[in-house]
Enzyme design. Structure first.
Site, PDB file in Angstrom:
ATOM      1  N   ASP A  93      37.768   5.090  -9.912  1.00 36.90           N
ATOM      2  CA  ASP A  93      38.049   3.772 -10.476  1.00 36.90           C
ATOM      3  C   ASP A  93      38.289   2.806  -9.326  1.00 36.90           C
ATOM      4  OD1 ASP A  93      40.607   4.344  -9.792  1.00 36.90           O
ATOM      5  OD2 ASP A  93      41.372   4.441 -11.837  1.00 36.90           O
ATOM      6  N   GLN A 222      37.669  -6.509 -19.920  1.00 35.97           N
ATOM      7  CA  GLN A 222      39.072  -6.796 -20.229  1.00 35.97           C
ATOM      8  C   GLN A 222      39.114  -7.643 -21.499  1.00 35.97           C
ATOM      9  OE1 GLN A 222      41.795  -5.709 -18.697  1.00 35.97           O
ATOM     10  NE2 GLN A 222      40.932  -4.731 -16.871  1.00 35.97           N
ATOM     11  N   ASP A 301      39.317   9.192 -19.303  1.00 42.77           N
ATOM     12  CA  ASP A 301      40.144   9.833 -18.281  1.00 42.77           C
ATOM     13  C   ASP A 301      41.583   9.473 -18.557  1.00 42.77           C
ATOM     14  OD1 ASP A 301      41.436   7.849 -16.062  1.00 42.77           O
ATOM     15  OD2 ASP A 301      39.690   6.955 -17.032  1.00 42.77           O
ATOM     16  N   CYS A 339      43.857  29.489 -27.937  1.00 42.84           N
ATOM     17  CA  CYS A 339      43.254  28.951 -26.708  1.00 42.84           C
ATOM     18  C   CYS A 339      42.585  30.053 -25.899  1.00 42.84           C
ATOM     19  CB  CYS A 339      44.331  28.270 -25.879  1.00 42.84           C
ATOM     20  SG  CYS A 339      43.716  27.511 -24.365  1.00 42.84           S
ATOM     21  N   CYS A 341      41.830  29.634 -22.576  1.00 44.08           N
ATOM     22  CA  CYS A 341      41.953  29.327 -21.141  1.00 44.08           C
ATOM     23  C   CYS A 341      42.536  30.517 -20.374  1.00 44.08           C
ATOM     24  CB  CYS A 341      42.786  28.066 -20.924  1.00 44.08           C
ATOM     25  SG  CYS A 341      44.570  28.323 -20.879  1.00 44.08           S
ATOM     26  N   CYS A 344      46.323  31.116 -21.122  1.00 46.58           N
ATOM     27  CA  CYS A 344      46.635  31.724 -22.423  1.00 46.58           C
ATOM     28  C   CYS A 344      46.115  33.148 -22.541  1.00 46.58           C
ATOM     29  CB  CYS A 344      46.115  30.850 -23.552  1.00 46.58           C
ATOM     30  SG  CYS A 344      47.035  29.292 -23.660  1.00 46.58           S
ATOM     31  N   HIS A 370      46.065  25.048 -18.616  1.00 43.16           N
ATOM     32  CA  HIS A 370      46.052  25.031 -20.085  1.00 43.16           C
ATOM     33  C   HIS A 370      45.856  23.616 -20.634  1.00 43.16           C
ATOM     34  CE1 HIS A 370      46.896  25.515 -24.276  1.00 43.16           C
ATOM     35  NE2 HIS A 370      47.775  24.534 -24.152  1.00 43.16           N
TER      36      HIS A 370
HETATM   37 ZN   LIG Z   1      45.465  27.758 -22.924  1.00 45.61          ZN
END
Ligand SMILES: [Zn+2]
Length: 406
Positions: A93, A222, A301, A339, A341, A344, A370
């Site tokens: 950015d 804007q 983002d 989950c 991931c 997890c 996570h």
């Molecule tokens: Zn997770």
């Protein structure tokens, strides 16, 4: 040139769509959440972990990298991706937000409705301490060492070319919901004139640095909460041409009343060309992501998933909770049993609870993996739902379970 955007499918009776952005470092299937790596690192996580959890790109910040280590260092390293060992697409950015917001202590766009500020005078008075805006640019004090610096549209383009991200943003003026209507109008005109200067400088730099991969320039819209200003900004920048080029895409930024987020995105989207991507800056909470996607934003983002993770706040399908709380001391289930991931699959709430209480560095790392996975995966599921034709069913099902913790 190797940048393009293709719309794949659309949400019936809404502006939302799925698509593919192609950059010199690969594709981004949209809608997509782009994790923030402010200083060329997604805090507490290895790039390999961010890649493994499904992130398609990262977004770094031109202001922070300008101050430290300096854009010359990134240029000499061969650009942001090489410097940080991230092979997929990158965004930066423009630094406009940080130049102006760090100066007055604002943390993020949607926090800008504090009661303490209520007029341009007050804002201007506060701003004078660290950042001063004029028609040519912004003079500001480094939050690191107090040294004085100046950003103009040209400087922002030069810095972002040296950093070398695939997608860069035009330099814009940040306003808040507390600025008067008159100030918003003046600021919007200043941002419009800066957008032209960004196109001119971007063209000049792209020609003089033709050994570097193509960088796509997004204009930033804007207009705060005003429908006519938001539409004007979209029309002005949507079809703006200078030095023979136009914007490759658009960022929707600035002060937003969160309850009107979808409506505001919709105003801009109705005026913008359909065949160019739109990035919603600084938005990352689940309900806001649904509103943004439904109304036609393609990429997002936000620092929230990573920032929250470092304070032990983790996402699950029923909402966000604090895994360092005493009720999780002997909870041997994963953060989120649905989950997939790394965290997890391998660790329990009890272990994370222990890590945070013992102030072990691995706590923020596992929670970051996570949380980023949760939000990246949520937007990925929105994309699949759009393509399967059941976006609204998915939205209803998800938000029916998810309690907003804001
Ligand atoms: Zn997770």
């Amino acid at each position: 040139m190797s940048f393009s955007f293709e719309v794949k499918s659309a949400i019936p009776k809404a502006h939302g769509r799925s698509g593919v952005i192609t950059t010199p470092h690969g594709e981004i299937k949209t809608p997509a959440f782009i994790p923030v790596g402010t200083k060329a690192t997604v805090k507490a996580a290895l790039p390999d972990s961010i890649d493994d959890l499904g992130a398609q790109a990262v977004l770094a910040n031109a202001y922070h990298l300008y101050l430290q280590p300096g854009p010359e260092t990134l240029d000499a390293a061969g650009g942001l991706g090489k410097f940080m060992n991230w092979g997929k697409p990158t965004f930066t950015d423009s630094g406009g937000f940080q130049v102006m917001s760090l100066g007055v202590g604002f943390k993020k766009v949607i926090d800008m409705n504090g009661d303490s500020l209520n007029s341009d005078d007050l804002i201007a008075e506060k701003r004078e301490r660290l950042a001063h805006v004029d028609d040519d640019g912004v003079t500001f004090k480094s939050h690191l060492d107090g040294s004085m610096h100046r950003f103009s549209p040209e400087v922002s383009m030069q810095v972002q070319h040296q950093i070398g991200a695939d997608i860069i943003f035009a330099f814009d003026e940040l306003t808040t919901l507390h600025n008067t209507r008159k100030y918003q109008e003046e600021s919007l005109e200043r941002t419009r004139l800066w957008a032209i200067r960004c196109l001119d400088e971007h063209k000049r730099l792209a020609e003089s640095r033709s050994h570097r991969p193509y960088q796509a320039l997004f204009g930033v819209l804007q207009g705060a909460q005003y429908e006519d200003l938001r539409r004007k900004a979209a029309k002005d920048l949507g079809y703006m041409e200078s030095s023979g080029i136009s914007f490759d895409g658009f960022g929707i930024g600035g002060a937003l009343d969160k309850s009107k987020l979808g409506t505001i995105v919709g105003w801009a989207v109705e005026e913008l060309p359909v065949n160019k991507p739109r990035h919603l800056l600084g938005i990352g909470e689940p309900a806001d992501l649904f509103a943004g996607v439904e109304n036609g934003a393609d990429t997002f983002d936000c620092v929230a998933p990573t920032r929250e993770a470092r304070t032990s706040a983790v996402y699950c399908p029923t909402g966000r909770f604090n895994v360092s709380g005493s009720s999780y001391r002997k909870d041997f289930s994963p953060i989120d049993s649905e989950c997939t991931c790394y965290t997890c699959k391998n660790y329990t709430r009890a272990y994370l609870n222990h890590l945070f209480r013992a102030k072990e560095i691995l706590g923020p790392t596992l929670a970051t993996i996570h949380n980023v996975h949760f939000i990246v995966n949520l937007v990925e599921r929105m994309r699949l739902a759009i393509e399967a034709g059941d976006f609204f069913e998915f939205k209803q099902e998800f938000l029916g379970r998810y309690k907003n913790s804001n």
